[in-house]
Design a protein around this motif. Structure first.
Motif, short mmCIF file in Angstrom:
data_model
loop_
_atom_site.label_atom_id
_atom_site.label_comp_id
_atom_site.label_asym_id
_atom_site.label_seq_id
_atom_site.Cartn_x
_atom_site.Cartn_y
_atom_site.Cartn_z
N LYS A 164 0.83 -1.21 0.00
CA LYS A 164 0.00 0.00 0.00
C LYS A 164 0.86 1.25 0.00
O LYS A 164 1.88 1.33 0.69
CB LYS A 164 -0.94 -0.01 1.22
CG LYS A 164 -1.98 -1.10 1.17
CD LYS A 164 -2.92 -1.02 2.35
CE LYS A 164 -3.99 -2.11 2.25
NZ LYS A 164 -4.93 -2.05 3.40
N GLY A 165 0.43 2.23 -0.79
CA GLY A 165 1.13 3.50 -0.84
C GLY A 165 0.71 4.41 0.29
O GLY A 165 -0.08 4.04 1.17
N ALA A 189 0.16 0.12 -4.21
CA ALA A 189 1.26 0.76 -4.94
C ALA A 189 1.49 0.05 -6.26
O ALA A 189 1.26 -1.16 -6.38
CB ALA A 189 2.52 0.74 -4.09
#
Length: 468
Positions: free
Chosen positions: A270-271, A277
């Motif tokens: 996860k970004g 991401a």
């Protein structure tokens, strides 16, 4: 051994009606393929001549098995078959000579000959499949000896008439598909130990054994089953709810589990915005889930036999790189489990042991019932850091936790007085050195906790009531 005598063992057959012999004159046509008897590929005989025939066809590099009713060699001809009322055709079957090694034996009870497979000829090339026929030169092939089919590397193995499979029969073999005929009567515990890459086992309709859902099982009584082998080592597909509703798995036999593989788990990275991401090409970036693995045994289980998981290791397997990474094993037991027998988890990778709990009025509480005995050496040489001991436990046998040097915390689901009354055998000094927490029903946020007798409390994470 098989009570049926094969055709070649018959020297003469006479039918008696009152006191007068009846001669059967229907013709038997023997199709010998490339084999020959008296330099002929085809013989036409009367039934009486056929029954008196003391020769079998010869074919260079091959060995004669028996005759069959059909050219596809699917229906073998037995002595006990009815005398034909019309002319019949029979077809000879052959196998590659010396593809496997064997010895002839004599059954002490029936005085009949039978063949035991003892090994594979190291000088003989075996292609992608191997079939062990029902007989060789009329003598039934009845047994696979210990290491009899070891170190095989083939896709398909078919056992057409085997009645008995001994321990380690397939030791270190890599076999993808195994078919066992309905003749099987005895599979020794540990017969499937150390067999690798086995993804499908087919046991024909049999009153003693079954294979389904990655398990080989011994039928006990009615719907009750005992696991004797775990043939697809990918645990993820072991127990399905539909299957467990149709049978009752009550036990695990010795040597049932060698290694367990868990397919590599991945999750999206996860970004900063909380979304997956992506790389420069717009593909989602994944990462491996941290190591850890849970073993939930069936909730119907009442015993785990001696050495059932001995030396069992768990690996996370990456299908792309083919890499195997050792991971920890957490074991979760249910209340019907009454006994963990001698050396059941000896030298396995188990690191955590918990027991089933339940929820009452939104409060998590222990069940207070379940396993009553840990056998000798049951968890010897494991890497326990902490364990839960149910209140139902009465006996911890000698050397049960010998070599468990990492064990530091014990959570006992009873009072200190009840713990002190446990029968603990010798060789379990580590239990005396570990910190023991005892069950308390005093109200806390989740309903209960453990204390060490000095008001030092531990609130355990609950074990879900989960039936697999």
């Amino acid at each position: 051994m098989r009570k049926i005598k094969y055709l070649s063992m018959i020297l003469f057959l006479s039918l008696v009606s009152c006191k007068n012999p009846v001669t059967v004159n229907n013709l038997v046509t023997l199709h010998l393929g490339e084999g020959k008897i008296n330099n002929l590929n085809t013989l036409v005989l009367t039934y009486d001549e056929f029954m008196n025939l003391d020769k079998y066809p010869l074919l260079e590099g091959k060995r004669f098995c028996s005759y069959y009713y059909d050219a596809l060699l699917t229906s073998i001809y037995y002595k006990t078959d009815k005398v034909p009322t019309k002319s019949i055709d029979l077809y000879a079957r052959y196998i590659d000579d010396n593809s496997f090694l064997y010895e002839e034996n004599i059954d002490s009870e029936t005085n009949e000959k039978y063949i035991t497979i003892t090994g594979i000829d190291p000088n003989k090339y075996i292609d992608e499949s191997l079939t062990i026929p029902e007989c060789i030169e009329y003598i039934p092939i009845s047994k696979i000896a210990t290491n009899g089919l070891s170190n095989l590397n083939i896709d398909r193995l078919e056992l057409e008439g085997i009645e008995e499979i001994e321990i380690d029969a397939f030791n270190n073999s890599k076999i993808s598909y195994l078919r066992i005929s309905d003749n099987i009567q005895n599979i020794e515990n540990g017969a499937f130990r150390n067999i690798k890459y086995l993804y499908n086992v087919d046991i024909e309709d049999n009153p003693y054994y079954s294979a389904t859902n990655n398990l080989i099982m011994r039928k006990i009584d009615g719907k009750k089953r005992e696991i004797i082998g775990f043939y697809n080592e990918y645990w993820n597909s072991m127990f399905t709810e539909q299957y467990l509703n149709s049978v009752e798995i009550v036990g695990i036999a010795p040597y049932s589990f060698s290694n367990i593989y868990s397919v590599e788990d991945i999750e999206a990275v996860k970004g900063e915005d909380g979304k997956p991401a992506k790389d420069e090409e717009g593909n989602i970036i994944y990462k491996n889930v941290p190591d850890g693995f849970s073993l939930y045994v069936p909730s119907t289980l009442t015993y785990i036999s001696e050495r059932a998981f001995e030396n069992c290791q768990v690996y996370r397997f990456n299908k792309t790189t083919k890499e195997e990474t050792p991971i920890q094993l957490g074991a979760y037991f249910f209340r019907r489990l009454k006994e963990v027998k001698d050396y059941a988890f000896n030298n396995s990778c188990i690191t955590l042991l918990k027991y089933e709990t339940k929820i009452e009025d939104n409060v998590v509480v222990p069940l207070g019932e379940g396993v009553e005995k840990f056998g000798k050496g049951a968890f010897q040489n494991t890497d326990f850091e902490k364990i839960t001991l149910p209140k139902s436990l009465k006996v911890i046998d000698d050397d049960c936790f010998k070599g468990c040097s990492k064990l530091k915390e014990i959570f006992y689901e009873g009072t200190k007085e009840e713990y002190d009354n446990l029968i603990i055998g010798s060789g379990n000094e580590v239990l005396k050195e570990a910190k023991v927490y005892y069950f308390s029903v005093e109200s806390v946020e989740n309903g209960w906790y453990y204390y060490d007798g000095e008001n030092h409390n531990k609130v355990p994470s609950p074990v879900l009531h989960k039936s697999l």
